[in-house]
Design an enzyme around this catalytic site. Structure first.
Site, mmCIF file in Angstrom:
data_model
loop_
_atom_site.group_PDB
_atom_site.id
_atom_site.type_symbol
_atom_site.label_atom_id
_atom_site.label_comp_id
_atom_site.label_asym_id
_atom_site.label_seq_id
_atom_site.Cartn_x
_atom_site.Cartn_y
_atom_site.Cartn_z
ATOM 1 N N SER A 277 -4.590 4.701 37.943
ATOM 2 C CA SER A 277 -5.398 5.561 38.797
ATOM 3 C C SER A 277 -6.766 4.952 38.992
ATOM 4 C CB SER A 277 -5.542 6.955 38.163
ATOM 5 O OG SER A 277 -6.503 7.725 38.863
ATOM 6 N N LYS A 278 -7.286 5.068 40.206
ATOM 7 C CA LYS A 278 -8.634 4.570 40.478
ATOM 8 C C LYS A 278 -9.675 5.366 39.717
ATOM 9 C CE LYS A 278 -7.582 2.627 45.024
ATOM 10 N NZ LYS A 278 -7.909 2.612 46.468
#
Length: 509
Positions: A277-278
Site C-alpha cells: 500500500s502507498k
C-alpha cells in the site's frame, strides 16, 4: 472470416518475429508506463526491472512513458522523481521524457492529437460512439445496481442514438464522452505467463469510456495508441491489468493494428499476503535511498521472492539478473516479499561493494560526504575512511551505520571520566602504559590477528586485573563505550598515533 479475425487478434508478436525466445534483437521494445500520481515504490520498481531485464537480455530497448492524463491526481515532482529513481537503481531507460527518442513525446499529455485521431477512426467505423449521459444519470444507475446487489455497469444507452440525435445534441454543445463499443461473446488471447485467457467483457461491463469530457483519453485508449505508435513489441505489466487486456485487444482489432505480446506479472505482496500500500511509507524508493541502501540490495530482494530466475539466492548483481532472467519460467504465484530480511541482503551487497576496488571508491566518497554533513567543522581523510570500511566489512548493514553513536569514536575523541577508569581497574595507568609500549613497537602493517595475540599475551601478565577487565577499560578509553568492536580492531581503525594519544590523555591525570 470471423475465425481469421480472431487468429489475427490472438497473434502474440509482430510479423517477422519468432516468439519470445527467438525474437531478433532489434524487434524488442518494452515500456514501463507509470502514472506520476505518486512516487516510485517497490512494486513499480519491480515492474520496471522486469522490463529492463527482458530488454537487455534480448538486446532491446527499455522505454519510460509517463501516463499523466489524469490531471486531477498528478503529484508535483513525481514525474521527475520516477526517472531519478530508475537512474539511481541502475536501470535507466533508453527512451524517456528526459532522454528523448524517436517515438516521443514520452508524456501522454503531449500526445493528445494521436488519441483524437484514433477516436475519430473508431467513431467513423462505428466501433465507438458519443455518450451524453449526465453524471447524475450515471450515479442513479450505480445506486440502483447496488440496491439490487448487482455490479454497477453502464447500460449502453447512448450506443443506440441515431446520427441525427447525436448531431442535435452536439449542436446544443452538450457535454459528452466517447465510449468504445464492446462486442459480445467470449474473446481469448494467449498471455506469455498465464497462458490462454478467456473473457466475455461485454457480459460483465458496460461500454468503457475512452475519451473523457476534458479531451483527455482514459488508460484503455492511451496505452493502446502509445504502445502501437511507439512500436512496443512486448507489454510486461502487473496481473491487475490481465482482465483489461481483452478490451485492449478488441481496440487493436477495431483500429486494424497488430497488437504486442502480453505478459502479466504476478503481484508483489507483503510476506503476509496483503497488498503493498502507498500508505506504507517504507515502500517508496526514496525511503530506501535516504536510509542508505544500495541499489543492488533492492533489485536483489524484489527478485529473490519471485520467479523467472534460476532459483532464489542472496547476492545477485544486475548483470547476473540479466543473465538468469527467463520470462517463460515466470510462475503465476504472487511474490511474497519479507522486508525483515532486508538487513541480511544489505550486508551481503555492502560487503561486496567494499571488496570491489571501484565500488569501494564510491562508498568512500559517499561516506566522506555524509561525515561532512554530520561533523561540519571536521575534515576526513579518504585513506582513513577506506581503512574503516575494510575493517568493519561484514559487520555493517548500511553505510549510514557508521554515523550512529556507537561509531562516533571513529570521528571524534570521546570524553572519559577518571572515576570510571578507576571503577573498572586500579591498574588503569599500568594497563595504558603497557599498551602504549605495544603500539610504539608494533609494525605499521600489523594485522588484527597479530595485534590481538600481542595484547592478550602482554596484558595477561598483570596480576591484579583480569584480561577481560583490561579490554573493557581500553575500550572505554578509546571509544567511550564499554561494549563494541574488539580493542585490537579499534586500535587498527584509529591508527597507532591516535590510539596512543587517547590512552595518554585519558590516563595522564
Amino acid at each position: 472470416m470471423r475465425l481469421l479475425l480472431v487468429r489475427v487478434l490472438l497473434q502474440a508478436v509482430r510479423p517477422g518475429t519468432r516468439g519470445c525466445a527467438g525474437v531478433t534483437h532489434k524487434e524488442i521494445r518494452v515500456r514501463f508506463a507509470p502514472s506520476p500520481t505518486g512516487f516510485l515504490h517497490l512494486g513499480g520498481l519491480r515492474t520496471a526491472l522486469y522490463n529492463y531485464l527482458f530488454a537487455k537480455k534480448h538486446g532491446g530497448v527499455f522505454i519510460l512513458r509517463l501516463e499523466d492524463t489524469d490531471r486531477s491526481r498528478l503529484v508535483p515532482g513525481a514525474a521527475g522523481g520516477i526517472e531519478d529513481m530508475l537512474e539511481w537503481a541502475g536501470i535507466p531507460p533508453d527512451e524517456s521524457p528526459r532522454r528523448g527518442g524517436l517515438y516521443g513525446p514520452y508524456e501522454q499529455s503531449q500526445r493528445l492529437n494521436l488519441y483524437h485521431e484514433a477516436v475519430q477512426t473508431l467513431l467513423e467505423s462505428g466501433a465507438a460512439y458519443r455518450c451524453f449521459c449526465t453524471p447524475q444519470r450515471l450515479e442513479l444507475i450505480k445506486k440502483e445496481a447496488l440496491r439490487s446487489r448487482q455490479t454497477p455497469r453502464y447500460d449502453n444507452r447512448c450506443r443506440h442514438l441515431t446520427p441525427s440525435q447525436v448531431q442535435e445534441k452536439l449542436s446544443k454543445n452538450l457535454p459528452h464522452v466517447v465510449r468504445f463499443q464492446l462486442p459480445g461473446g467470449a474473446h481469448s488471447f494467449q498471455d506469455l505467463v498465464y497462458g490462454w485467457t478467456h473473457h466475455d467483457v461485454a457480459s460483465v461491463e458496460g461500454d468503457p469510456v475512452i475519451l473523457k469530457g476534458d479531451g483527455f483519453p482514459t488508460y484503455h485508449l492511451a496505452n493502446v495508441v502509445d504502445d502501437y505508435k511507439m512500436a512496443v513489441s512486448h507489454v510486461l505489466r502487473g496481473e491487475e491489468w490481465l482482465i483489461s487486456t481483452t478490451k485492449h485487444l478488441l481496440m487493436y482489432r477495431a483500429l486494424g493494428w497488430q497488437p504486442p505480446a502480453y505478459a502479466h506479472l504476478p503481484l508483489l505482496l507483503n510476506k503476509d499476503g496483503s497488498k503493498l500500500s502507498k500508505r506504507q511509507g517504507d515502500i517508496f524508493i526514496q525511503h530506501f535511498v535516504q536510509r542508505g541502501h544500495l541499489p543492488d540490495t533492492l533489485l536483489d530482494i524484489i527478485t529473490n521472492c519471485g520467479s523467472g530466475f534460476a532459483g532464489n539466492q542472496i547476492g545477485r548483481t544486475l548483470p547476473e539478473l540479466i543473465q538468469q532472467y527467463n520470462l517463460q519460467s515466470t510462475s503465476t504465484h504472487s511474490a511474497l516479499m519479507d522486508l525483515d530480511k532486508l538487513p541480511e541482503f544489505s550486508r551481503v551487497h555492502l560487503t561486496r561493494w567494499i571488496e570491489g576496488a571501484d565500488t569501494r571508491v564510491q562508498l568512500v566518497a559517499q561516506l566522506q560526504s555524509l561525515l561532512q554533513e554530520t561533523y561540519k567543522d571536521l575534515t576526513f581523510d579518504k585513506d582513513y575512511i577506506e581503512r574503516i570500511l575494510v575493517l568493519r566489512m561484514g559487520h555493517l548493514n548500511l553505510l549510514t551505520d557508521l554515523l550512529s553513536p556507537n561509531y562516533s569514536y571513529l570521528w571524534v575523541r570521546p570524553s572519559v571520566r577518571q572515576e570510571d577508569l578507576r571503577r573498572i581497574s586500579s591498574e588503569a595507568r599500568e594497563i595504558g602504559s603497557l599498551v602504549v609500549q605495544i603500539l610504539q613497537n608494533s609494525r605499521h602493517d600489523t594485522s588484527l590477528e597479530l595485534l590481538s595475540i600481542e595484547l592478550k599475551s602482554r596484558l595477561q601478565q598483570l596480576k591484579a586485573t583480569k584480561y577481560s577487565t583490561s579490554m573493557k577499560l581500553l575500550r572505554l578509553v578509546l571509544s567511550g563505550l564499554e561494549t563494541g568492536p574488539s580493542v585490537a580492531e579499534m586500535m587498527l581503525a584509529l591508527g597507532p598515533e591516535e590510539s596512543i594519544s587517547r590512552l595518554q590523555k585519558a590516563l595522564s591525570s
